[in-house]
Design an enzyme around this catalytic site. Structure first.
Site, PDB file in Angstrom:
ATOM      1  N   GLU A 183     -23.768  -5.631 -11.149  1.00 49.13           N
ATOM      2  CA  GLU A 183     -24.547  -5.384  -9.924  1.00 49.13           C
ATOM      3  C   GLU A 183     -23.601  -4.754  -8.910  1.00 49.13           C
ATOM      4  OE1 GLU A 183     -27.727  -6.320 -10.303  1.00 49.13           O
ATOM      5  OE2 GLU A 183     -28.604  -6.218  -8.290  1.00 49.13           O
ATOM      6  N   LEU A 193     -35.978 -10.105 -14.868  1.00 47.40           N
ATOM      7  CA  LEU A 193     -35.834 -11.560 -14.844  1.00 47.40           C
ATOM      8  C   LEU A 193     -37.145 -12.189 -14.374  1.00 47.40           C
ATOM      9  CD1 LEU A 193     -32.335 -12.042 -13.189  1.00 47.40           C
ATOM     10  CD2 LEU A 193     -33.067 -13.021 -15.347  1.00 47.40           C
ATOM     11  N   LYS A 229     -34.927 -18.325  -7.271  1.00 44.36           N
ATOM     12  CA  LYS A 229     -34.766 -17.619  -5.995  1.00 44.36           C
ATOM     13  C   LYS A 229     -34.536 -18.582  -4.843  1.00 44.36           C
ATOM     14  CE  LYS A 229     -35.945 -13.697  -5.844  1.00 44.36           C
ATOM     15  NZ  LYS A 229     -35.743 -12.301  -6.047  1.00 44.36           N
ATOM     16  N   GLU A 236     -25.159 -18.158 -12.397  1.00 43.53           N
ATOM     17  CA  GLU A 236     -24.501 -17.053 -11.682  1.00 43.53           C
ATOM     18  C   GLU A 236     -25.257 -16.758 -10.394  1.00 43.53           C
ATOM     19  OE1 GLU A 236     -24.528 -13.728 -14.395  1.00 43.53           O
ATOM     20  OE2 GLU A 236     -24.081 -15.054 -16.091  1.00 43.53           O
ATOM     21  N   TYR A 259       2.194   1.927  -3.397  1.00 43.03           N
ATOM     22  CA  TYR A 259       1.100   2.414  -4.256  1.00 43.03           C
ATOM     23  C   TYR A 259       0.860   3.902  -3.953  1.00 43.03           C
ATOM     24  CZ  TYR A 259      -3.517   2.861  -6.396  1.00 43.03           C
ATOM     25  OH  TYR A 259      -4.587   3.277  -7.166  1.00 43.03           O
ATOM     26  N   ASP A 260       0.776   4.218  -2.663  1.00 36.22           N
ATOM     27  CA  ASP A 260       0.504   5.610  -2.280  1.00 36.22           C
ATOM     28  C   ASP A 260       1.616   6.543  -2.760  1.00 36.22           C
ATOM     29  OD1 ASP A 260      -1.106   4.747   0.889  1.00 36.22           O
ATOM     30  OD2 ASP A 260      -1.847   4.834  -1.182  1.00 36.22           O
ATOM     31  N   ASP A 273       0.854  -1.202   0.000  1.00 40.36           N
ATOM     32  CA  ASP A 273       0.000   0.000   0.000  1.00 40.36           C
ATOM     33  C   ASP A 273       0.886   1.247   0.000  1.00 40.36           C
ATOM     34  OD1 ASP A 273      -2.774  -1.179   2.110  1.00 40.36           O
ATOM     35  OD2 ASP A 273      -1.818  -1.964   0.287  1.00 40.36           O
ATOM     36  N   LYS A 297     -28.789 -18.770 -17.330  1.00 42.89           N
ATOM     37  CA  LYS A 297     -28.892 -18.171 -18.665  1.00 42.89           C
ATOM     38  C   LYS A 297     -28.521 -19.203 -19.723  1.00 42.89           C
ATOM     39  CE  LYS A 297     -27.281 -13.756 -16.804  1.00 42.89           C
ATOM     40  NZ  LYS A 297     -26.188 -12.758 -16.758  1.00 42.89           N
ATOM     41  N   LYS A 338     -27.200 -14.619  -7.943  1.00 43.16           N
ATOM     42  CA  LYS A 338     -27.982 -13.385  -8.159  1.00 43.16           C
ATOM     43  C   LYS A 338     -27.634 -12.422  -7.017  1.00 43.16           C
ATOM     44  CE  LYS A 338     -32.576 -11.622  -9.214  1.00 43.16           C
ATOM     45  NZ  LYS A 338     -32.602 -10.558  -8.179  1.00 43.16           N
TER      46      LYS A 338
HETATM   47  N1  LIG Z   1     -28.306  -9.560  -9.886  1.00 41.94           N
HETATM   48  C1  LIG Z   1     -27.498 -10.321 -10.644  1.00 41.94           C
HETATM   49  O1  LIG Z   1     -26.535 -10.894 -10.144  1.00 41.94           O
HETATM   50  C2  LIG Z   1     -27.791 -10.466 -12.116  1.00 41.94           C
HETATM   51  C3  LIG Z   1     -27.032 -11.347 -12.925  1.00 41.94           C
HETATM   52  N2  LIG Z   1     -26.028 -12.100 -12.407  1.00 41.94           N
HETATM   53  N3  LIG Z   1     -27.311 -11.453 -14.247  1.00 41.94           N
HETATM   54  C4  LIG Z   1     -28.300 -10.723 -14.794  1.00 41.94           C
HETATM   55  O2  LIG Z   1     -28.520 -10.870 -16.115  1.00 41.94           O
HETATM   56  C5  LIG Z   1     -29.458 -10.001 -16.786  1.00 41.94           C
HETATM   57  C6  LIG Z   1     -29.266 -10.188 -18.266  1.00 41.94           C
HETATM   58  C7  LIG Z   1     -30.577 -10.475 -18.856  1.00 41.94           C
HETATM   59  C8  LIG Z   1     -31.623 -10.439 -17.791  1.00 41.94           C
HETATM   60  C9  LIG Z   1     -30.899 -10.338 -16.466  1.00 41.94           C
HETATM   61  N4  LIG Z   1     -29.060  -9.872 -14.078  1.00 41.94           N
HETATM   62  C10 LIG Z   1     -28.825  -9.735 -12.740  1.00 41.94           C
HETATM   63  O3  LIG Z   1     -29.592  -8.880 -12.030  1.00 41.94           O
HETATM   64  C11 LIG Z   1     -30.772  -8.371 -12.674  1.00 41.94           C
HETATM   65  C12 LIG Z   1     -30.546  -7.021 -13.290  1.00 41.94           C
HETATM   66  C13 LIG Z   1     -31.886  -6.321 -13.259  1.00 41.94           C
HETATM   67  C14 LIG Z   1     -32.778  -7.116 -12.341  1.00 41.94           C
HETATM   68  C15 LIG Z   1     -31.892  -8.155 -11.688  1.00 41.94           C
HETATM   69  O4  LIG Z   1     -31.331  -7.599 -10.514  1.00 41.94           O
END
Ligand SMILES: NC(=O)c1c(N)nc(OC2CCCC2)nc1O[C@@H]1CCC[C@@H]1O
Length: 330
Positions: free
Chosen positions: A173, A84, A314, A114, A37-38, A34, A290, A116
């Site tokens: 996000e 979504l 969810k 992924e 870097y500083d 650090d 996806k 959420k």
């Molecule tokens: N919140 C998330 O981690 C997340 C993610 N990992 N990937 C997507 O892909 C999009 C692309 C097409 C539709 C959703 N969306 C996410 O969050 C959405 C964005 C808007 C509403 C949700 O929070």
């Protein structure tokens, strides 16, 4: 006017500082102390003070922008930021999967899973590899320009690595880590101020602060999760490759993302993180599944504002009290 050796030194310092910033804030794997870097940052600040004509908006010395904004300017997203559809149990996940297979004439396809992230979706626009605009999702069509606030997030690159196209939009996000949320509420409790209800609300409030210095004072982070539009980067066959490419440009991509080939593997991923979610340093409220190949995504298309090719599986809702006790608020 600064002579060539100064101009060279400034360019060298910026390259080095952007690189070390990436190592520290995106890879969490610094290669200098650090202190060192500083010292580099201070050297650049000193030169910029002596030669203001050399200052550029993408300089690492300008993460914490100017004065507080009066309000937020609206921004129209070049590509709609989609919502979504939700699945709450295995049956509805399987129903989604069957619908997709039918629409694809029973083709096989890989899926990316992924976490959420329970934060605030943002759009980041880069021109010639330089961060020029950041906006909230808003209603999906129009959001708020929060560029100055997003610049303060160290894991958002101000300058991209590799060979970016002239125009690139990336979605991610933005979130407040749970530990930062707990500490922030502790400070507010000591000052007798009202507490934030959860990391998502405090994160959203922080990004929508009018004063970038307030945003900068809270440890906000980002996970990039997609291109703005697959069409922006021809030659990438699928979403998984796009995430790998974004990582090579300097974006922070979640290491828990997983490529799955069957709905059983998706369910395994989901169950794994039902167990592991509270061990993560950030809040998640499900798994985003996806369809991976971009050609299938475009043939599946969008219904209303929801892509047919993605679904949010969810996690089960929890009793709020248990949750508060778990993150140490009682
Ligand atoms: N919140 C998330 O981690 C997340 C993610 N990992 N990937 C997507 O892909 C999009 C692309 C097409 C539709 C959703 N969306 C996410 O969050 C959405 C964005 C808007 C509403 C949700 O929070």
């Amino acid at each position: 006017m600064a002579d060539d050796s100064i101009v060279q030194r400034v360019a060298e310092l910026r390259r080095e500082l952007h690189y070390h910033n990436h190592r520290y804030y995106v890879m969490d794997d610094p290669v200098i102390s650090d202190f060192d870097y500083d010292m580099l940052l201070q050297e650049l600040r000193t030169i910029e003070e002596e030669h203001p004509e050399l200052v550029t908006p993408d300089s690492p010395t300008h993460r914490i922008g100017g004065d507080p904004a009066e309000g937020f300017v609206q921004v129209e997203h070049r590509h709609t930021m989609l919502s979504l559809g939700n699945a709450f149990d295995d049956e509805s996940l399987e129903a989604w999967y069957r619908r997709v297979r039918n629409l694809l004439d029973d083709a096989d396809f890989s899926m990316t899973c992924e976490l959420k992230i329970d934060g605030l979706a943002v759009s980041l626009v880069y021109e010639d590899g330089v961060f020029v605009q950041g906006a909230t999702r808003g209603n999906g069509f129009v959001g708020e320009n929060v560029t100055q606030n997003l610049r303060t997030i160290r894991s958002i690159p101000l300058v991209l690595q590799g060979d970016p196209p002239p125009y690139l939009e990336v979605r991610g996000e933005v979130y407040m880590p749970v530990e930062s949320f707990r500490r922030l509420n502790e400070e507010r409790a000591e000052r007798g101020e009202q507490l934030f209800a959860n990391p998502r609300n405090s994160g959203a409030g922080t990004i929508r602060q009018l004063d970038p210095k307030v945003t900068a004072s809270r440890n906000m982070q980002i996970w990039a999760y997609s291109l703005g539009d697959a069409g922006d980067v021809p030659g990438l066959p699928d979403h998984w490759e796009a995430l790998e490419w974004l990582k090579s440009l300097g974006f922070r991509i979640n290491p828990n993302n997983r490529l799955c080939y069957t709905v059983e593997e998706v369910k395994d991923y989901y169950r794994e993180f039902v167990e592991r979610r509270h061990g993560l340093p950030y809040e998640v409220d499900g798994v985003v599944v996806k369809v991976n190949p971009f050609n299938y995504q475009s043939s599946l298309g969008v219904v209303g504002r929801e892509p047919r090719w993605a679904v949010a599986y969810k996690f089960p809702a929890e009793r709020a009290v248990t949750r508060l006790l778990e993150i140490g608020i009682n």
